[in-house]
Each structure stands twice: as C-alpha cells, then as structure tokens.
Write a protein that holds these residues in place. Sequence first.
Motif, PDB file in Angstrom:
ATOM      1  N   GLU A 124      17.686  28.916  95.291  1.00 16.36           N
ATOM      2  CA  GLU A 124      16.783  28.316  94.038  1.00 16.36           C
ATOM      3  C   GLU A 124      17.259  26.878  93.541  1.00 16.36           C
ATOM      4  O   GLU A 124      16.399  26.141  93.499  1.00 16.36           O
ATOM      5  CB  GLU A 124      16.917  29.137  92.678  1.00 16.36           C
ATOM      6  CG  GLU A 124      15.785  28.967  91.774  1.00 16.36           C
ATOM      7  CD  GLU A 124      15.366  29.804  90.692  1.00 16.36           C
ATOM      8  OE1 GLU A 124      14.708  29.505  89.759  1.00 16.36           O
ATOM      9  OE2 GLU A 124      16.147  30.995  90.921  1.00 16.36           O
ATOM     10  N   ALA A 125      18.417  26.750  93.506  1.00 17.93           N
ATOM     11  CA  ALA A 125      18.796  25.197  93.364  1.00 17.93           C
ATOM     12  C   ALA A 125      18.329  24.261  94.239  1.00 17.93           C
ATOM     13  O   ALA A 125      17.936  23.174  94.170  1.00 17.93           O
ATOM     14  CB  ALA A 125      20.515  25.273  93.127  1.00 17.93           C
ATOM     15  N   TYR A 126      18.725  24.679  95.536  1.00 18.84           N
ATOM     16  CA  TYR A 126      18.268  24.004  96.627  1.00 18.84           C
ATOM     17  C   TYR A 126      16.616  23.730  96.862  1.00 18.84           C
ATOM     18  O   TYR A 126      16.095  22.704  96.999  1.00 18.84           O
ATOM     19  CB  TYR A 126      18.507  24.566  97.995  1.00 18.84           C
ATOM     20  CG  TYR A 126      17.844  24.001  99.377  1.00 18.84           C
ATOM     21  CD1 TYR A 126      18.211  22.707  99.653  1.00 18.84           C
ATOM     22  CD2 TYR A 126      17.042  24.576 100.020  1.00 18.84           C
ATOM     23  CE1 TYR A 126      17.504  22.127 100.844  1.00 18.84           C
ATOM     24  CE2 TYR A 126      16.442  24.192 101.116  1.00 18.84           C
ATOM     25  CZ  TYR A 126      16.581  22.832 101.621  1.00 18.84           C
ATOM     26  OH  TYR A 126      15.994  22.328 102.685  1.00 18.84           O
ATOM     27  N   LEU A 127      15.854  24.713  96.555  1.00 17.87           N
ATOM     28  CA  LEU A 127      14.521  24.671  96.595  1.00 17.87           C
ATOM     29  C   LEU A 127      13.949  23.894  95.422  1.00 17.87           C
ATOM     30  O   LEU A 127      13.078  23.007  95.613  1.00 17.87           O
ATOM     31  CB  LEU A 127      13.779  25.847  96.650  1.00 17.87           C
ATOM     32  CG  LEU A 127      14.073  26.899  97.759  1.00 17.87           C
ATOM     33  CD1 LEU A 127      13.465  28.423  97.305  1.00 17.87           C
ATOM     34  CD2 LEU A 127      13.284  26.245  98.945  1.00 17.87           C
ATOM     35  N   ARG A 128      14.412  23.945  94.217  1.00 21.89           N
ATOM     36  CA  ARG A 128      14.277  23.015  93.282  1.00 21.89           C
ATOM     37  C   ARG A 128      14.658  21.461  93.484  1.00 21.89           C
ATOM     38  O   ARG A 128      13.687  20.635  93.167  1.00 21.89           O
ATOM     39  CB  ARG A 128      14.988  23.381  91.925  1.00 21.89           C
ATOM     40  CG  ARG A 128      14.436  24.711  91.124  1.00 21.89           C
ATOM     41  CD  ARG A 128      15.206  24.996  89.813  1.00 21.89           C
ATOM     42  NE  ARG A 128      14.778  26.370  89.273  1.00 21.89           N
ATOM     43  CZ  ARG A 128      13.504  26.447  88.570  1.00 21.89           C
ATOM     44  NH1 ARG A 128      12.538  25.517  88.646  1.00 21.89           N
ATOM     45  NH2 ARG A 128      13.123  27.846  88.158  1.00 21.89           N
ATOM     46  N   HIS A 129      15.725  21.330  93.933  1.00 21.92           N
ATOM     47  CA  HIS A 129      16.060  20.081  94.423  1.00 21.92           C
ATOM     48  C   HIS A 129      14.983  19.365  95.444  1.00 21.92           C
ATOM     49  O   HIS A 129      14.660  18.152  95.313  1.00 21.92           O
ATOM     50  CB  HIS A 129      17.337  19.915  95.132  1.00 21.92           C
ATOM     51  CG  HIS A 129      17.912  18.804  95.685  1.00 21.92           C
ATOM     52  ND1 HIS A 129      18.324  17.709  94.820  1.00 21.92           N
ATOM     53  CD2 HIS A 129      17.945  18.458  96.985  1.00 21.92           C
ATOM     54  CE1 HIS A 129      18.679  16.562  95.623  1.00 21.92           C
ATOM     55  NE2 HIS A 129      18.375  16.975  96.831  1.00 21.92           N
ATOM     56  N   MET A 130      14.708  20.335  96.451  1.00 24.84           N
ATOM     57  CA  MET A 130      13.754  19.747  97.605  1.00 24.84           C
ATOM     58  C   MET A 130      12.505  19.414  96.973  1.00 24.84           C
ATOM     59  O   MET A 130      11.727  18.670  97.590  1.00 24.84           O
ATOM     60  CB  MET A 130      13.718  20.511  98.710  1.00 24.84           C
ATOM     61  CG  MET A 130      15.010  20.672  99.211  1.00 24.84           C
ATOM     62  SD  MET A 130      15.351  19.127  99.996  1.00 24.84           S
ATOM     63  CE  MET A 130      14.422  18.637 101.092  1.00 24.84           C
ATOM     64  N   ALA A 131      11.978  20.032  95.819  1.00 23.81           N
ATOM     65  CA  ALA A 131      10.555  19.934  95.304  1.00 23.81           C
ATOM     66  C   ALA A 131      10.468  18.286  94.840  1.00 23.81           C
ATOM     67  O   ALA A 131       9.305  17.902  94.723  1.00 23.81           O
ATOM     68  CB  ALA A 131      10.293  20.825  94.039  1.00 23.81           C
ATOM     69  N   THR A 132      11.713  17.667  94.640  1.00 22.21           N
ATOM     70  CA  THR A 132      11.611  16.300  94.033  1.00 22.21           C
ATOM     71  C   THR A 132      11.720  15.624  95.482  1.00 22.21           C
ATOM     72  O   THR A 132      11.777  14.195  95.234  1.00 22.21           O
ATOM     73  CB  THR A 132      12.883  16.212  93.286  1.00 22.21           C
ATOM     74  OG1 THR A 132      14.218  16.231  93.928  1.00 22.21           O
ATOM     75  CG2 THR A 132      12.793  16.914  92.099  1.00 22.21           C
ATOM     76  N   ARG A 133      11.878  16.069  96.599  1.00 26.02           N
ATOM     77  CA  ARG A 133      12.014  15.275  97.788  1.00 26.02           C
ATOM     78  C   ARG A 133      10.898  15.727  98.771  1.00 26.02           C
ATOM     79  O   ARG A 133      11.287  15.927  99.966  1.00 26.02           O
ATOM     80  CB  ARG A 133      13.379  15.569  98.445  1.00 26.02           C
ATOM     81  CG  ARG A 133      14.493  15.048  97.372  1.00 26.02           C
ATOM     82  CD  ARG A 133      16.039  15.450  98.208  1.00 26.02           C
ATOM     83  NE  ARG A 133      16.030  15.053  99.616  1.00 26.02           N
ATOM     84  CZ  ARG A 133      16.275  13.784 100.057  1.00 26.02           C
ATOM     85  NH1 ARG A 133      16.469  12.659  99.112  1.00 26.02           N
ATOM     86  NH2 ARG A 133      16.547  13.558 101.344  1.00 26.02           N
ATOM     87  N   LYS A 134       9.631  15.629  98.398  1.00 32.14           N
ATOM     88  CA  LYS A 134       8.762  16.265  99.319  1.00 32.14           C
ATOM     89  C   LYS A 134       8.229  15.118 100.087  1.00 32.14           C
ATOM     90  O   LYS A 134       8.576  13.773  99.911  1.00 32.14           O
ATOM     91  CB  LYS A 134       7.351  16.292  98.441  1.00 32.14           C
ATOM     92  CG  LYS A 134       7.417  17.499  97.529  1.00 32.14           C
ATOM     93  CD  LYS A 134       6.109  17.851  96.920  1.00 32.14           C
ATOM     94  CE  LYS A 134       5.990  18.889  95.838  1.00 32.14           C
ATOM     95  NZ  LYS A 134       6.264  20.217  96.409  1.00 32.14           N
ATOM     96  N   ALA A 135       8.127  15.540 101.599  1.00 35.26           N
ATOM     97  CA  ALA A 135       7.700  14.616 102.492  1.00 35.26           C
ATOM     98  C   ALA A 135       6.418  13.985 102.172  1.00 35.26           C
ATOM     99  O   ALA A 135       5.351  14.779 101.746  1.00 35.26           O
ATOM    100  CB  ALA A 135       7.700  15.320 103.953  1.00 35.26           C
ATOM    101  N   LYS A 136       6.269  12.801 102.502  1.00 36.12           N
ATOM    102  CA  LYS A 136       5.005  12.332 102.191  1.00 36.12           C
ATOM    103  C   LYS A 136       4.044  11.856 103.741  1.00 36.12           C
ATOM    104  O   LYS A 136       4.787  11.611 104.894  1.00 36.12           O
ATOM    105  CB  LYS A 136       5.052  10.418 101.845  1.00 36.12           C
ATOM    106  CG  LYS A 136       5.817  10.548 100.728  1.00 36.12           C
ATOM    107  CD  LYS A 136       5.983   9.023 100.178  1.00 36.12           C
ATOM    108  CE  LYS A 136       6.539   9.201  98.763  1.00 36.12           C
ATOM    109  NZ  LYS A 136       6.928   7.767  98.182  1.00 36.12           N
TER     110      LYS A 136
END
Length: 265
Positions: free
Chosen positions: A253-265
């Motif tokens: 969950e920590a990883y997925l929350r972190h990646m939610a701030t790093r979405k691919a454009k």
Amino acid sequence: MRRLLGFLLAAFAGLAQAASLTVATGHGATTLTTQQLLGRPDARRIEVPGDVSYHRAMRYTAVPLKALLTGVAPDAHLQFTALDGFSAEIPATLVLNGHGAEAWLAVEDAAWPSLGDGKLSAGPFYLVWLHPEAGKVGPEQWPYQVASIRVLADPAARFPLMRPAPGLASDSPVMRGFAVFQRNCITCHTLNGQGDAKLGPDLNLPHSPTEYLRDGMLRVLVRNPQDLRHWPQAKMPAFNAQVLSDHDLDDLEAYLRHMATRKAK
C-alpha cells in the motif's frame, strides 16, 4: 457416440503432442515440443503433494527446469509467459539454487484435469515445485499453460516508470512494497502503462486503487477479491497471510500510494 468420443480423444492427444515451448536463454531461442521433452533421459514421474493450481496431490511427467537453462547465470531473471497473457517473473537463482526447492517443468502427456468449470487444464507445460517452502516460493511462481521462458532484465530495469523516486532507502516501506509488487502483482497487472501482463487493469492509470478505496479496503481486495466485488468471472486469486503477510500488504500500500504521485504523462 463411442466412435466420436474416440475421435475427439485422439484429436486432443494429437494437439497435446503438437504443443511447443519457446526457451530463449540469451543465446538464441529454442523450440521444444511435447514429444522432445517427454523423450529426454531426465524426464521422470514426480508427485507434487500440494499442487497450487489443483489444490490436491498430483502426479506429472516432468523435466528438471534447470536442465533447460544451460548457460544461464544465477543473477539472471526469467520470465514465464502463459497462453492467456499471465506473466510470471522469477529470479533464475530460485530455479538454479532454490535452497532445497526444486523447479520442474511438467509436460502434459495425457489429458490433465480441468482447472474448473469451463476451464482448460494446466497444460501443455506447467512449472511445479517440490519443497517450495524451502525457497519461499509463492503461488504466483507456479505459472501454468506456459508458452515461453525467456531470460530478460529484471522488471525494475525493463520498466523504469514502475520505479519509485530515486534516493529512497532500500529498506524503506516503499521499496519493500515495490519488491512485493514485482513478486505478486506484476504477473497480472501493469503500472503506469508498463509491464508485459495482459490480465488485470493498470494499478496507477488512470487511478491507483489507493485513490478510490477507503482505508482498509485494499486489504479486503487482496485477501479475497470476492469480498469486495462479487464477480463470478473474476480471475484474481485470494492472497492469504501465508502468501502475503500483513506487513507485506502495508508495504504494498505504501508503494501504491507513493506511485499515485508519480503518474506517467
């Protein structure tokens, strides 16, 4: 009717014998047929006490997988791609030196049982393990209906958009969660549009599940997807605490929350 049944069984056997497996170890690709594998001198009958896919003891004619990986380095990475798009990522060291866990390629030499109502068998090729607990082998590392085995770079190298932000400590929850994702989720899901699996939805685009599931519901989804959404055709398995600990789920969950701030454009 008896004549028709005999014809169908013969046709099925013929299809099984015609099946082929691609093995690409970095030194060119080799195609191995069912007949070739069954004819190898190291093929033998094995009994798998707790088969992950059939949920009971099974007997197979199988070949030791490491015998098919001549020249593969222990630090290499293996990708097993199934006929339905499932893609298992397994470190070569687990196959070459599983600390007691033994990887075998089971070859369908007859009609194996169906995996369930309306489903085919696990054949024509199925990666099974003896003593999996010795190598901490998880259920996602038992790919069935295997079509190819390839030596590739590990997912972090192949898919840079999956990587967390640089500079995080290797033992941070986010980096540990990235390892959990690679071991258990990448087999079915892409992230930021990257990955080879074709079964499940992307876990960051357009939204991460951490953005639309309230607190605690991601754990419900992973522990038993049918407890969140009842869908008879759903393919996602349940991950119990023996496969994914609560600590693993917290890290994921920590990883997925972190990646939610790093979405691919």
